[in-house]
Scaffold this active site. Sequence first.
Site, PDB file in Angstrom:
ATOM      1  CG  HIS A 124     -27.678 -21.275 -14.657  1.00 28.79           C
ATOM      2  ND1 HIS A 124     -27.493 -19.753 -14.152  1.00 28.79           N
ATOM      3  CD2 HIS A 124     -26.607 -21.203 -15.652  1.00 28.79           C
ATOM      4  CE1 HIS A 124     -26.521 -19.194 -14.681  1.00 28.79           C
ATOM      5  NE2 HIS A 124     -25.948 -19.813 -15.646  1.00 28.79           N
ATOM      6  CB  THR A 137     -30.750 -18.132 -16.162  1.00 30.57           C
ATOM      7  OG1 THR A 137     -31.917 -17.716 -17.039  1.00 30.57           O
ATOM      8  CG2 THR A 137     -29.359 -17.213 -16.332  1.00 30.57           C
ATOM      9  CG  PHE A 153     -32.878 -13.971 -19.235  1.00 29.25           C
ATOM     10  CD1 PHE A 153     -34.140 -13.754 -19.582  1.00 29.25           C
ATOM     11  CD2 PHE A 153     -31.906 -12.866 -19.597  1.00 29.25           C
ATOM     12  CE1 PHE A 153     -34.515 -12.576 -19.825  1.00 29.25           C
ATOM     13  CE2 PHE A 153     -32.387 -11.486 -20.076  1.00 29.25           C
ATOM     14  CZ  PHE A 153     -33.836 -11.349 -20.294  1.00 29.25           C
ATOM     15  CD  GLU A 202     -25.827 -16.135 -16.911  1.00 31.76           C
ATOM     16  OE1 GLU A 202     -25.240 -16.726 -16.288  1.00 31.76           O
ATOM     17  OE2 GLU A 202     -26.679 -14.903 -16.525  1.00 31.76           O
ATOM     18  NE  ARG A 204     -28.643 -19.505  -0.914  1.00 30.09           N
ATOM     19  CZ  ARG A 204     -28.413 -18.700  -0.191  1.00 30.09           C
ATOM     20  NH1 ARG A 204     -28.186 -18.930   1.069  1.00 30.09           N
ATOM     21  NH2 ARG A 204     -28.746 -17.372  -0.391  1.00 30.09           N
ATOM     22  N   GLY A 205     -29.461 -20.682  -5.293  1.00 29.63           N
ATOM     23  CA  GLY A 205     -30.505 -20.086  -5.539  1.00 29.63           C
ATOM     24  C   GLY A 205     -30.966 -19.197  -4.558  1.00 29.63           C
ATOM     25  N   PRO A 257     -36.632 -16.488 -21.617  1.00 32.46           N
ATOM     26  CG  PRO A 257     -36.360 -16.014 -23.978  1.00 32.46           C
ATOM     27  CD  PRO A 257     -36.319 -17.249 -23.049  1.00 32.46           C
ATOM     28  CE  LYS A 258     -40.399 -11.533 -16.927  1.00 35.22           C
ATOM     29  NZ  LYS A 258     -39.770 -12.781 -15.948  1.00 35.22           N
TER      30      LYS A 258
END
Length: 615
Positions: free
Chosen positions: A83, A54, A25, A23, A113-114, A27-28
């Site tokens: 996701h 994600t 996520f 997995e 759902r979150g 990045p910003k």
Amino acid sequence: MKITDKLLQAHSETESPASFSFEFFTPKTSQGVQNLYDRMDRMYNLNPLFIDITWNAGGRLSTLTTEMVQTTQTVLGLESCMHLTCTNMSLEIIDQALENAFKSGCQNILALRGDPPLDGSESTGEFKYAKDLIKYIKKNYGDHFNIGIAAYPEGHPEEPNADSTLKYLKEKQDVGGDFIVTQMFYDVDLFIQWCKDCREIGITIPIIPGIMPISNYASFMRRATWSEINIPQKFHDVLDPIKDDDDKVRTEGTKLMIELCQILLNSKYVNHLHFYTMNLEKSTLMILEGLNLIEKNQVNDAQPWRKSLNPNRLNESVRPIFWQNRKFTYITRTANWDEFPNGRWGDSKSPAFGTVDTCDGELIRHSPKKALDLWGKPQSLKDLSNLVISYLNNKLSCLPWSDGTVTDEINSIKPKLIELNSKGFITINSQPSINGLPSSDPTFGWGPNFGFIYQKQYLEFLCSSKYTEILIKKIDELNSENNFNFNTLSYYAVNSNGDLVTNTKSNDVNAVTWGVFPGKEIVQPTIVEKISFLAWKDEAFRLLKEWSTILNKNNLSSKEKNEENDQQSIDIENSKHLLDSVYEDFYLINIVDNNFVTHQNERIFGLFSDLNALA
């Protein structure tokens, strides 16, 4: 391909090794995204069954998830699971996300759902629960998507009743959930009992445990506390005394996780591990090595290049060798290419390749600061040569013309490549000749088993106009001396203005990699020819211009006028002058040795034996 189908395929035999997935996520920062793509590219070679990315609701980050899925599917060839959360999500955003996933060839969605609103209010989204999102996906896309559902082996923080949590999980299965991905955990006994409870109430879909590596003590405790999961006393006994030593924590934490994973794999409930990488690779790699899963799961490529999983490119069977090290721009520029399924490039009027201008953004995928950190400010042709030599020696992770690190494929010719660069010939791409290696060869192998692989030696490099003339004369003399009815060495040489010199015909297509397999026609997946070479020329020379521009951006960022900055400005100007002179005077040249049987890997390098552009 659907995750459940991949699981069945991976574990069809009793002795099949465990499979795994990663997995990541979003990045910003844009540079963080590029760095993550590079990391994903490296981790591809570990052969994960799939990856998931994600979801980040709101603003640019929500669209970034779908953009990254498009890239991982299309460019990196990684089976991806997206996701998708529904809390506080408009139907428009959900529909757009599903449509983008569908178009990219993604067949796997982790429906969540979150997190609820932080102020305790009700969700304003279209759906309240994950099961509602699952029903919606099934209604609109039928069985196209394999739908994953989340599970909490130690209970959900909003539901104290464990039986109710299991009941809700089964409801998600019954409305269309295809596989389960669990929250992280450290208590393996609790997890196995929970698996047993799932099966007893009729949950039959695959259970994939979420594995969180232990990289340091603070993050280990923070995540466990935040997730409200139990930490066995054994973990405390091992990690608490060494909590201030990150290296020891990672080493001992890895041993604990290897033991946990082995117990899981020895149970009857688990044959696949899903790693929460936190966008890192070392800790996950250490666990996989400890479980002896790396070598058993080596990639068996269907082609000598990374095959795209985008449905629009499934028929692609041929690629020009020029983009061997630049997958991203190749995919971008051929997004609307209508000729690659049959490998024809004979018509010079064909819109086969998008122009360089069709590429989104800049061709160099690094920020000015990162580029400066990587490549510095070369002051001379020798400095430029030394950069390439550092890359060949694995001291640099990339170059403007190469997105990733060098591979073992060039080991047999690496000394010669280093020698060429030390003489001022800037090598960009190359491959050694191969005469009938097994298709299972760990370095060069590709395609079905029991086949044989062949390659012609190929060399591509930048060379000053003066030495271009000398090399072409040498090639012509060598070809006139052979007794064949073909050119032993064929070449293309072009400068930034497009002045082309070649000893090939305009419609020649030269296969430089091919394979022979039982019951199949000869497969020729990698070629050299004129139209695509001229398209690559534009990109190769524009990279020089962009590199020069990046140096200028670094210069402009200097705010204080002092002696150090004055010297930096001088160095940058010298470097820009060097790159501009290469752009204006040098030729991009490729040479193919068409006689791959005799004098293997010697003929092309022999052309340079008495030449030295740095003398």
